[in-house]
Scaffold this motif. Sequence first.
Motif, PDB file in Angstrom:
ATOM      1  N   ARG A 127      35.418  34.205  41.509  1.00  0.00           N
ATOM      2  CA  ARG A 127      36.055  33.516  40.394  1.00  0.00           C
ATOM      3  C   ARG A 127      35.269  32.244  40.106  1.00  0.00           C
ATOM      4  N   GLU A 169      36.067  38.845  46.544  1.00  0.00           N
ATOM      5  CA  GLU A 169      36.400  38.557  45.153  1.00  0.00           C
ATOM      6  C   GLU A 169      35.577  37.372  44.670  1.00  0.00           C
ATOM      7  N   ASP A 171      31.638  37.572  30.946  1.00  0.00           N
ATOM      8  CA  ASP A 171      31.321  38.989  30.736  1.00  0.00           C
ATOM      9  C   ASP A 171      30.757  39.652  31.984  1.00  0.00           C
ATOM     10  N   LEU A 217      31.710  38.845  35.231  1.00  0.00           N
ATOM     11  CA  LEU A 217      32.635  38.823  36.360  1.00  0.00           C
ATOM     12  C   LEU A 217      33.067  40.218  36.799  1.00  0.00           C
ATOM     13  N   SER A 218      33.308  41.104  35.872  1.00  0.00           N
ATOM     14  CA  SER A 218      33.790  42.444  36.231  1.00  0.00           C
ATOM     15  C   SER A 218      32.661  43.388  36.640  1.00  0.00           C
ATOM     16  N   ARG A 219      31.402  42.966  36.476  1.00  0.00           N
ATOM     17  CA  ARG A 219      30.282  43.881  36.744  1.00  0.00           C
ATOM     18  C   ARG A 219      29.374  43.467  37.891  1.00  0.00           C
TER      19      ARG A 219
END
Length: 157
Positions: free
Chosen positions: A124, A122, A86, A88-90
């Motif tokens: 991951r 990035e 949850d 990762l995108s923020r």
Amino acid sequence: MDRAITEIREAIPDVAISSAGELENIAGDEGLLRQALLNLIRNAAEAAAGQAFGGRVEVYGAIEHAGSGDLQRISITDNGPGVAPDDLSRIFVPFYTTKTNGTGLGLAIVQKIVVQHGGSVEVRNQTQGGAEFIVWLPLSRQGTAAGGTVDSVSAGN
């Protein structure tokens, strides 16, 4: 790069930090680039600290050939718990933090510095656990960096 690694080794001595690979000179502001790398290596070391079999961080450099020119790839991996899906995108959003005493500015600043230097960053999760942050920076660049003139910065220093 070496100075950033040394600084974090001294600050968090219970985490093993290694570096390998190919690191070339990058055009840009040495102070800003060092700050970005310090933030990423510190975050990785903090995430890896206290792991049952010892905290580990690896900084790995590689030269990638792209259509727009050669890129320096800097990968910073750790054996910590990784980043919650949850989050990762923020995590690059200013003031978003998962740390108790965090400000939420570290990764936002990293992203801003890297983008100002014509690159990208990035994140991951690794399949074996832990997180990987990858910074892409152009090896040669025209124009100016954040501080004005473009100087050649040695990634090995």
